[in-house]
Design an enzyme around this catalytic site. Sequence first.
Site, PDB file in Angstrom:
ATOM      1  N   ASP A  87      -6.221  -0.186  -1.602  1.00 34.88           N
ATOM      2  CA  ASP A  87      -5.242  -1.040  -2.289  1.00 34.88           C
ATOM      3  C   ASP A  87      -5.810  -2.429  -2.559  1.00 34.88           C
ATOM      4  OD1 ASP A  87      -5.227  -1.389   0.554  1.00 34.88           O
ATOM      5  OD2 ASP A  87      -3.453  -2.651   0.337  1.00 34.88           O
ATOM      6  N   GLU A  88      -5.167  -3.107  -3.494  1.00 34.60           N
ATOM      7  CA  GLU A  88      -5.342  -4.532  -3.767  1.00 34.60           C
ATOM      8  C   GLU A  88      -6.805  -4.964  -3.942  1.00 34.60           C
ATOM      9  OE1 GLU A  88      -1.370  -6.613  -2.039  1.00 34.60           O
ATOM     10  OE2 GLU A  88      -3.003  -6.382  -0.594  1.00 34.60           O
TER      11      GLU A  88
END
Length: 599
Positions: free
Chosen positions: A344-345
């Site tokens: 993620d991210e």
Amino acid sequence: MRNMRWMKFVQALLLLLMGRFFGADAVVFLWPQPQSISWGTGPPIHVSPKSLQLICPSHPDLQKATHYYTTHIFTERWFPVQVSHLHPTNVNEASEYCLEALEIIVADLNADLQHGVDESYNLTVPDEGGVATLAAKTVWGAIHGLETFSQLIRLTKNERDAESVIERGVVILDKPNFPHRGILLDTSRNFFSKEHILRTIRALGYNKLNVFHWHITDSQSFPIALPSEPTLAEKGSYGHNYIYSQKDVEEIVSYARAFGIRVIPEVDMPGHSSSWGGAYPEIVVCNNQFWLRPGATDPSDAYAYEPTPGQLNPLLSKTYEVVKNVVKDVSKMFPDQFYHAGADEINILCWENNTIIQEYINKGNKLKDALTKFINTTKEYILSHNKTAIYWADVIISDTVKADQSAVPPQSSILQTWNGGPLDSKALINKGYRIIVSHYDWYYLDCGHGQWMGKDPNFDQDFNDDPHNYYNWAPGGDASGTAGDWCPPYKTWARIYDYDLTARMSVREAKMVLGGEVALWTEQVDETVLDSRLWPRSSALAESLWSGNRDKASGKKRTGTAIDRLNDWRFHMVKRGIMAEPLQPLWCLKNPQQCDFTW
């Protein structure tokens, strides 16, 4: 012999369901509410520690659970808090009936604790006492049934010499609506000792949650000792007292099994990986840099969504040597078939702030290609250990950097969705993915506690006529306008309970939802507040995923009526050593329904 006992139980159950057994509902608070409860018509059934036997098959985890509950039932000595007009007086009546034994019958002792295992159970306590029966297809259903059995037993009065009773005979038919019901705990931002994790696992078992999603590592620390890569913890943890040893992991996993709980590890990568830089600075981009770029005037000028920045370099062979060892060790330490690989991210500025990656871009490649390369390569490491990979949904639906969908094949991947709410759920399902729901608007337990970073000029004001509405940076790079809290408001138990994961989905779509997890990210949480942040809000998730948030007869939401049971259950958990936060003033419990919003 086992099949004969099973047939006898089924025959007895049919007789009960044919009408001999049904009586008016007893007022007994169970959590989560079973799918079906049929109360008998007789007097209370006495339960004595001197005479009650729990008879179980030979299975190590079931025997551990049986030993635990045998001790627990008679040391707990529970008396409900709400007793005024909710509990019938016949619980204090004299009775000649006594429960002599609980016989546990399991059809398949070999079914392993993995995703999708049958967790159903049937519990019968005859009107006249004698021998109660707990029948389950698997050990793991039987363990849930033991928890329900323990909740049926209460004192006749709140005095030292009171007797333990089951209010009446009962038949309970029960199973979960969703196979995946869990809690995510982040142990990177703040460390939680083994004892606190074991207590949390007990609480999961009490609530019939079945997944402990252990978010072990992140940018802030790498607190797990891996035999092939020992320097990751040595140089990436907060210190030698803040490391989980292999023995710790073995004990946690073994302890969880005796409560029917799977432990799913997450080692987040290639983002959220600054902590790898102590051991291998050469593979971590923007390592040891301040999280904002010099002279930054906007949250978009950041190398990370919160301190501290650091992402693995997907273009170096050394990165893959280290990751391969990490996946190998973690896969061996955690027997669950699921492996959470994060993803993620991804921060654009961080990766672009590296000469190797910049040269890669100058040759016509994109950051998307770099992420796809990383996922494609590391996915094979996970599959080689017969694991199913879980990724955060960002990996294919991020607004910044996402991988090609071909790198995340639906048949061998599961996506956990936290952003975008129900629309993201539908979008992922329509792409063919099974999903786990952790939407932050409903399920993030860290929300609502304000800004946690220091030296914020927005707090330096002589007067602000609207202190809840001003521009302020927040973790996640979001100028949320609510005193720096990126995901307000505080997620109440009722908001969690009220959320329908499969609302407005077709039958086909709903089958792709494996379940949900509440998430406790720990920027502002450590051992001192762990229980109160988790409980009883996680209990709300537990019932909504086990038997649903709607009344079976009317189809209406039971959020308004669940408060009585949840209030009592909160006190019950406190009695069991779980420091759950209060939901209402004690006056409301002593005066049931007087704190309701409507008549």
